[in-house]
Design a protein around this motif. Structure first.
Motif, PDB file in Angstrom:
ATOM      1  N   ALA A 222       0.591  -1.106   0.058  1.00 31.19           N
ATOM      2  CA  ALA A 222       0.015  -0.036  -0.011  1.00 31.19           C
ATOM      3  C   ALA A 222       0.918   1.258   0.080  1.00 31.19           C
ATOM      4  CB  ALA A 222      -1.019  -0.045   1.302  1.00 31.19           C
ATOM      5  N   THR A 223       1.978   1.338   0.778  1.00 31.73           N
ATOM      6  CA  THR A 223       2.706   2.255   0.574  1.00 31.73           C
ATOM      7  C   THR A 223       3.616   2.439  -0.600  1.00 31.73           C
ATOM      8  OG1 THR A 223       3.383   1.856   3.167  1.00 31.73           O
ATOM      9  CG2 THR A 223       4.861   3.291   1.932  1.00 31.73           C
TER      10      THR A 223
ATOM     11  N   VAL B 164       6.757  11.037   1.915  1.00 30.34           N
ATOM     12  CA  VAL B 164       6.574  11.645   3.173  1.00 30.34           C
ATOM     13  C   VAL B 164       5.012  11.297   3.680  1.00 30.34           C
ATOM     14  CG1 VAL B 164       6.233  13.566   4.996  1.00 30.34           C
ATOM     15  CG2 VAL B 164       8.254  13.373   3.192  1.00 30.34           C
ATOM     16  N   ALA B 165       4.188  11.574   2.957  1.00 27.74           N
ATOM     17  CA  ALA B 165       2.804  11.383   3.130  1.00 27.74           C
ATOM     18  C   ALA B 165       2.377   9.939   3.271  1.00 27.74           C
ATOM     19  CB  ALA B 165       1.922  11.949   1.883  1.00 27.74           C
ATOM     20  N   PRO B 166       2.740   8.965   2.629  1.00 27.35           N
ATOM     21  CA  PRO B 166       2.403   7.504   2.803  1.00 27.35           C
ATOM     22  C   PRO B 166       3.073   6.961   4.038  1.00 27.35           C
ATOM     23  CG  PRO B 166       2.992   7.815   0.573  1.00 27.35           C
ATOM     24  CD  PRO B 166       3.378   9.270   1.377  1.00 27.35           C
ATOM     25  N   TYR B 167       4.237   7.424   4.148  1.00 22.75           N
ATOM     26  CA  TYR B 167       4.993   6.925   5.405  1.00 22.75           C
ATOM     27  C   TYR B 167       4.059   7.402   6.804  1.00 22.75           C
ATOM     28  CZ  TYR B 167       8.515   6.355   9.298  1.00 22.75           C
ATOM     29  OH  TYR B 167       8.735   6.158  10.633  1.00 22.75           O
ATOM     30  N   PHE B 168       4.073   8.658   6.771  1.00 20.29           N
ATOM     31  CA  PHE B 168       3.475   9.156   7.836  1.00 20.29           C
ATOM     32  C   PHE B 168       1.807   8.634   7.943  1.00 20.29           C
ATOM     33  CE2 PHE B 168       6.715  12.402   7.876  1.00 20.29           C
ATOM     34  CZ  PHE B 168       7.314  12.264   9.293  1.00 20.29           C
TER      35      PHE B 168
ATOM     36  N   MET C  76       8.639  -3.388  10.895  1.00 18.84           N
ATOM     37  CA  MET C  76       7.693  -2.796  10.052  1.00 18.84           C
ATOM     38  C   MET C  76       7.823  -1.326   9.804  1.00 18.84           C
ATOM     39  SD  MET C  76       3.617  -2.974  10.831  1.00 18.84           S
ATOM     40  CE  MET C  76       2.423  -2.549   9.519  1.00 18.84           C
ATOM     41  N   LEU C  77       8.398  -0.407  10.658  1.00 19.91           N
ATOM     42  CA  LEU C  77       8.742   0.886  10.448  1.00 19.91           C
ATOM     43  C   LEU C  77       9.798   1.338   9.346  1.00 19.91           C
ATOM     44  CD1 LEU C  77       8.365   2.480  13.907  1.00 19.91           C
ATOM     45  CD2 LEU C  77       6.847   3.058  11.964  1.00 19.91           C
ATOM     46  N   ALA C  78      10.962   0.376   9.450  1.00 19.73           N
ATOM     47  CA  ALA C  78      12.118   0.348   8.342  1.00 19.73           C
ATOM     48  C   ALA C  78      11.636  -0.124   7.217  1.00 19.73           C
ATOM     49  CB  ALA C  78      13.119  -0.617   9.017  1.00 19.73           C
ATOM     50  N   SER C  79      10.740  -0.939   7.170  1.00 16.14           N
ATOM     51  CA  SER C  79      10.218  -1.539   5.692  1.00 16.14           C
ATOM     52  C   SER C  79       9.454  -0.336   5.014  1.00 16.14           C
ATOM     53  CB  SER C  79       9.247  -2.808   6.298  1.00 16.14           C
ATOM     54  OG  SER C  79      10.129  -3.946   6.326  1.00 16.14           O
ATOM     55  N   ILE C  80       8.350   0.223   5.741  1.00 10.22           N
ATOM     56  CA  ILE C  80       7.416   1.135   4.964  1.00 10.22           C
ATOM     57  C   ILE C  80       8.315   2.432   4.841  1.00 10.22           C
ATOM     58  CG2 ILE C  80       5.201   0.149   6.064  1.00 10.22           C
ATOM     59  CD1 ILE C  80       5.343   2.303   8.002  1.00 10.22           C
ATOM     60  N   TRP C  81       9.002   2.838   5.741  1.00 12.16           N
ATOM     61  CA  TRP C  81      10.044   3.938   5.453  1.00 12.16           C
ATOM     62  C   TRP C  81      11.040   3.717   4.196  1.00 12.16           C
ATOM     63  CZ3 TRP C  81      15.405   5.000   5.620  1.00 12.16           C
ATOM     64  CH2 TRP C  81      15.674   6.285   5.389  1.00 12.16           C
TER      65      TRP C  81
END
Length: 469
Positions: free
Chosen positions: A375-376, A387-391, A411-416
């Motif tokens: 999705a990101t 920036v928008a998708p991550y936040f 999970m944060l590292a992956s989507i960032w």
């Protein structure tokens, strides 16, 4: 199911508005507030986990939720990001960022058309993103310096354009807004989160991206030459395409050589602090805000000595406060807006449903992480924004991790990593538009040069996040 359908419709609406080039923070904020009002109307305000004093009026209680989110997001992490933006604005005003770009790009002119210039140029651009965190600003500077240098060294304009567009992606730095926020979400220091977790995923990905670039640009050049599709009208000296860049380069020429180090001071100080803390020399690990203020004051003193006037040096600090306002109006606004949207989604029961799905099954947790990654990536490619998708998605992570086997830093590292790589594979990305305009080519031509290295980098980053974090 009705509430979850409402939440999904809200997410789709946000994606649609951002795709239509609506201001991202405004779209996320408006949809988030609307969700909270729906939650108030349907009696779901008690699903909030925020500590507020309920008044008995559901609609006013939701406004108290919004107030609490504003207070919590602007304090701490938000303030650190704003101060960092102020420092970047000050560096831009005195020309120190341009001095750093010129200093690092000059050695590449010694090569003679070898495709080894591709990973080297990508590495230089990546290092420069530590100094110039804005992808569009970095692209403007590199268009005036790195692009003509590499074209003169024998690389094709589209190859160099792809290098420039992808320079600002996933270098792990404790000065990056997304990583500052991620550290806050998982309760770690920014250096521990960045170097102890995210770097394990992104450094291998950067290496893969560098050599994927080398192979892909060679292959694309070969195909373009065979089909005779290279545009003969591409300019090899696009520095005049932006007066601001020319002005920055002119200022850089008159600055002392050591000014190239000044934009790196916060990074250097925070790394030194972390090393001294690990070695037991000091009992604390410096945060972003204090080291940035120290770096700002050191630079101001140097400027006062160089200009031999304290008044002018003090007056130039106004650019720090202007940059602080830019940070509040861009990144911090997105953080607040995303928090409000996620609060609305949470009250609709989406987080509860996802954690129930994950349960105690590591397999289901992996599937959820991959769904968020996909999705990101899709939103980043549609909107051109990382920036928008991550936040928008990162705020959900702590709640998911608290009630499942999902590992929050992983999970944060992956989507960032996914959001900041796949945005450079979007034809509406600001850096893509800047470089394609300078080259005089269709943005799609440039995206064709970036999508494979960026996809490779995102895939490796997610894989390494699962393996090493």
């Amino acid at each position: 199911m009705v509430y979850i359908a409402i939440a999904i419709a809200a997410i789709i609406a946000v994606g649609y508005f951002i795709y239509k080039r609506v201001h991202a923070a405004s779209a996320i904020f408006a949809v988030g507030v609307l969700l909270l009002m729906i939650a108030a109307a349907t009696g779901r305000v008690d699903h909030t986990e925020l500590d507020i004093e309920f008044t008995g009026n559901a609609f006013y209680d939701e406004l108290l939720v919004v107030e609490e989110l504003f207070k919590s997001r602007f304090a701490g992490t938000g303030m650190a990001i704003m101060v960092l933006f102020g420092f970047v604005g000050y560096m831009r005003h005195i020309g120190a960022d341009a001095k750093t770009v010129v200093a690092l790009s000059r050695p590449l002119q010694r090569f003679n058309g070898s495709y080894w210039l591709v990973p080297l140029g990508f590495t230089v651009g990546t290092l420069l993103s530590l100094v110039v965190p804005s992808a569009s600003a970095l692209s403007l500077l590199l268009v005036a310096t790195l692009l003509p240098a590499l074209i003169a060294a024998g690389l094709s304009p589209l190859t160099v354009g792809a290098i420039i567009v992808t320079s600002s992606t996933i270098v792990p730095t404790p000065l990056e807004a997304g990583l500052i926020q991620g550290a806050d979400l998982v309760g770690m220091s920014v250096t521990e989160f960045t170097f102890g977790n995210v770097a394990k995923a992104t450094i291998p990905a950067l290496v893969v991206m560098a050599f994927a670039h080398m192979w892909w640009q060679w292959r694309c050049d070969k195909k373009d030459a065979a089909r005779e599709t290279l545009d003969s009208d591409v300019t090899t000296s696009p520095a005049d395409s932006d007066d601001r860049v020319a002005e920055a380069m002119k200022r850089a020429e008159g600055l002392p050589g050591f000014y190239a180090i000044l934009p790196l001071l916060p990074l250097v100080l925070i790394i030194i602090s972390a090393i001294l803390n690990r070695a037991g020399v000091v009992e604390f690990e410096a945060d972003i805000l204090p080291v940035t203020v120290v770096s700002l004051m050191i630079t101001m003193i140097i400027e006062a000595i160089r200009h031999r006037t304290v008044s002018e040096a003090l007056d130039d600090l106004s650019h720090f406060f202007r940059g602080l306002g830019e940070g509040a109006g861009s990144v911090v606004a997105l953080i607040v807006a995303a928090a409000i949207l996620v609060e609305g989604i949470t009250q609709m029961g989406v987080i509860e449903a996802l954690t129930s799905l994950a349960g105690d099954s590591s397999g289901a947790a992996v599937v959820i992480v991959l769904i968020f990654v996909a999705a990101t990536a899709l939103m980043a490619m549609l909107t051109g924004s990382g920036v928008a998708p991550y936040f928008a998605f990162s705020e959900m992570v702590p709640g998911l991790a608290a009630n499942s086997t999902i590992h929050a830093p992983q999970m944060l590292a992956s989507i960032w990593a996914t959001s900041n790589t796949m945005r450079q594979a979007s034809p509406v990305n600001a850096a893509v538009l800047i470089v394609s305009g300078a080259l005089g080519v269709n943005p799609i031509e440039l995206v064709r040069r970036t999508i494979v290295p960026m996809f490779a980098g995102a895939a490796v980053a997610v894989l390494c996040a699962f393996l090493f974090i």
